[in-house]
Design a protein around this motif. Structure first.
Motif, PDB file in Angstrom:
ATOM      1  N   ILE A  39      15.542  27.684  -3.199  1.00 57.31           N
ATOM      2  CA  ILE A  39      16.778  27.234  -4.528  1.00 57.31           C
ATOM      3  C   ILE A  39      18.447  26.920  -2.672  1.00 57.31           C
ATOM      4  N   PHE A  62      13.699  23.861 -10.253  1.00 57.03           N
ATOM      5  CA  PHE A  62      14.979  24.538 -12.100  1.00 57.03           C
ATOM      6  C   PHE A  62      13.836  24.148 -13.499  1.00 57.03           C
ATOM      7  N   LEU A  63      13.488  22.755 -13.380  1.00 57.03           N
ATOM      8  CA  LEU A  63      13.191  22.482 -14.967  1.00 57.03           C
ATOM      9  C   LEU A  63      11.988  22.584 -14.658  1.00 57.03           C
ATOM     10  N   ILE A  95      21.584  17.071  -5.265  1.00 61.49           N
ATOM     11  CA  ILE A  95      21.040  18.332  -5.864  1.00 61.49           C
ATOM     12  C   ILE A  95      20.091  18.040  -6.490  1.00 61.49           C
ATOM     13  N   THR A  99      16.547  20.808  -6.055  1.00 58.31           N
ATOM     14  CA  THR A  99      16.667  21.425  -6.993  1.00 58.31           C
ATOM     15  C   THR A  99      17.020  21.963  -8.166  1.00 58.31           C
ATOM     16  N   ILE A 100      17.507  20.671  -8.822  1.00 64.32           N
ATOM     17  CA  ILE A 100      17.175  20.645 -10.281  1.00 64.32           C
ATOM     18  C   ILE A 100      15.888  20.523 -10.698  1.00 64.32           C
TER      19      ILE A 100
END
Lengths: 275, 297
Positions: free
Chosen positions: A203, A257-258, A250, A253-254
């Motif tokens: 990230i 992350f999730l 974006i 990375t989202i």
């Protein structure tokens, strides 16, 4: 009593829902705008779900603009940096935590204290070194400056010290070399630390902007974040397309992350480092 | 026999220790450790990165005191830090306490607050630029529909640009600290609250006498982190305002970047970077000293 508690909880729910909606609203607005025709982007009151879904903004970003190339560059750098960090950091952490030698803790302290030094202090000499090595405008420059971060060493060390020393002792008695203890016993046990580092580094590398800004000039070498900057200046007035490009920048990375929330949150909780 | 064996074990450990360090330390030395000293040397010169290095002693550092742009950037950095850090910490704490009430869907809420932190500054800045658009942006549309006739011009107004950057910063960063606080809260042993219940303590007293002290190490660390992050802000400024309008949002790190890579004043930029380093060092040391007074471990 029970009723009172419920009302209290209810209020907490309302407040926290309102607050979290406020938090994601800018991103929802971005997503919504990315599917709209240019003329509807600023329509007020905001129409959250576009009347007609317009895919053409995305099509434009990917076909008439070298977004794919930026994506590939960013992935290449992030993967290389992450892989190198896992190897170099875990080895250094192994030395700092599982081998006894007199200067060890002094070296570790010195090493760790450099984490406080802002990047701006080293950025000019680093630039000079890269120029002398002939690495300007190469991905290797970005990979090299990202590959040896103290954060990874710290993270692995925190984890390695929790593994009982008896495990290593037993392997040593059995005649295992230090390297095979590291590679076949300790490292496989450190998978959570490894996962955390991989996510963090990926990230951070994906989102990095300053280093590419300094090192990369040519169009075909640009990372996604530099490409975003390009897009912003070139397509100044085409807001819907700018939003589509932003969404593309974006989403990875989202998603990471999730899917990896658990490791990410634990990583922050145990190390608290890296902003 | 035993002695020689012991020595050889010690020697072997040392060799192994250094061998394992080697891959990392070499790269670290070349790209981080040596540059720290190189930039100190450069900061005493008027070097432009190409011509011969000419040492001017403390010249760069003396020049800083009368450099209006530098002083403004320092002031702006301070305003940015003081304007964002307290709110980041406060909101993060409030949300963490709320999420720690045993409510459902913690994962969803946590993600909602955290996602801005993992998103790239450039993309985020693009959105906020539109949100802040002075005439057609949603923020001003809302303000006007609420009856405000002359809403702020935000990024294009020198008196509101910094506020606009600060609001975006709070939004982007609070989730990170919220997660740290949440982890800290969940680490407080339940028995402490049970004991307080037996003593008949009120909710407020429990918060003041158990939660706050138990959370203080995390609070302390978060404050240092948030302040240091604020002093190092770059991407957001570069993407959102380029330091403008005028010098309204020209912060220290942005100024260093411009001096170094736009003006090629490597010596002068290095001196500024050392000022940044000293500030961060002082903040950290002050915090560590203050910590003894109010942090419980």
């Amino acid at each position: 009593m029970i009723k009172k508690l419920n009302i209290k909880q209810f209020i907490v729910y309302i407040l926290i829902t309102a607050a979290s909606l406020t938090m994601i609203m800018p991103l929802l607005w971005m997503l919504s705008a990315s599917f709209k025709p240019e003329t509807e982007v600023f329509a007020f009151p905001i129409q959250w779900i576009p009347e007609t879904f317009l895919w053409s903004n995305y099509v434009h970003v990917w076909t008439e603009y070298p977004f794919l190339n930026y994506y590939i560059n960013s992935i290449k750098i992030a993967v290389a940096v992450t892989a190198l960090q896992v190897v170099t950091c875990s080895m250094a952490a192994y030395s700092f935590s599982r081998i006894q030698y007199p200067e060890r803790d002094k070296i570790f302290f010195g090493y760790l204290s450099t984490m406080m030094i802002p990047y701006q202090v080293i950025m000019i000499p680093q630039f000079m070194i890269m120029r002398n090595l002939g690495l300007m405008d190469t991905h290797l420059a970005l990979i090299l400056i990202g590959a040896f971060a103290p954060f990874g060493v710290f993270l692995f060390r925190q984890f390695f010290i929790t593994i009982p020393m008896e495990l290593s002792e037993a392997a040593r008695i059995d005649g295992c070399s230090e390297f095979s203890i590291y590679a076949t016993i300790i490292l496989p046990l450190a998978k959570p630390a490894m996962a955390t580092l991989i996510i963090f580094t990926f990230i951070a590398s994906w989102n990095d902007f300053l280093a590419p800004l300094i090192y990369i000039n040519s169009e075909e070498m640009k990372t996604l974040q530099l490409g975003m900057r390009n897009f912003q200046t070139l397509y100044d007035s085409n807001y819907a397309q700018l939003m589509a490009a932003s969404v593309c920048a974006i989403v990875p990375t989202i998603i990471v992350f999730l899917f990896t929330q658990k490791y990410f949150i634990n990583g922050i909780a145990t190390s608290g480092l890296k902003g | 026999m035993t002695t020689s064996n012991k020595i050889s074990t010690r020697q072997r450990n040392r060799i192994n220790g250094y061998l394992f360090l080697l891959p990392n330390i070499i790269g670290f030395a070349i790209f981080t450790f040596i540059p720290v000293f190189m930039s100190l040397i450069i900061s005493f010169s008027d070097w432009d990165g190409f011509s011969e290095m000419n040492f001017i002693g403390l010249g760069n550092y003396i020049r800083l005191f009368s450099d209006h742009v530098f002083l403004v950037s320092l002031k702006n950095t301070l305003i940015y830090t003081l304007g964002s850090v307290p709110f980041i910490i406060l909101f993060a704490l409030l949300v963490a306490v709320a999420l720690n009430q045993g409510i459902r869907g913690v994962k969803f809420f946590r993600a909602a607050f955290f996602i801005p932190h993992v998103t790239a500054a450039l993309a985020i800045a693009a959105v906020w630029q539109l949100l802040y658009h002075p005439t057609v942006g949603p923020i001003n549309n809302v303000l006007m529909s609420l009856g405000m006739d002359n809403p702020p011009l935000w990024l294009s107004s020198s008196s509101y640009a910094m506020l606009a950057v600060i609001i975006m910063t709070i939004w982007k960063r609070m989730g990170y600290f919220m997660v740290m606080f949440l982890a800290g809260l969940q680490g407080i042993p339940e028995v402490l609250y049970e004991a307080a219940d037996i003593d008949g303590a009120s909710k407020f007293r429990k918060f003041i006498h158990i939660t706050v002290p138990m959370l203080s190490p995390v609070m302390f660390f978060s404050c240092i982190m948030a302040i240091i992050q604020s002093f190092k802000v770059f991407s957001e400024i570069y993407a959102l305002t380029q330091g403008g309008p005028g010098y309204a949002t020209n912060v220290l790190v942005y100024n260093i970047y411009i001096e170094a890579f736009d003006n090629f004043n490597f010596g002068y930029a290095s001196a500024q970077s050392y000022i940044l380093f000293i500030i961060i060092l002082v903040v950290t040391l002050l915090q560590f000293r203050g910590q003894k007074k109010w942090v419980n471990y």
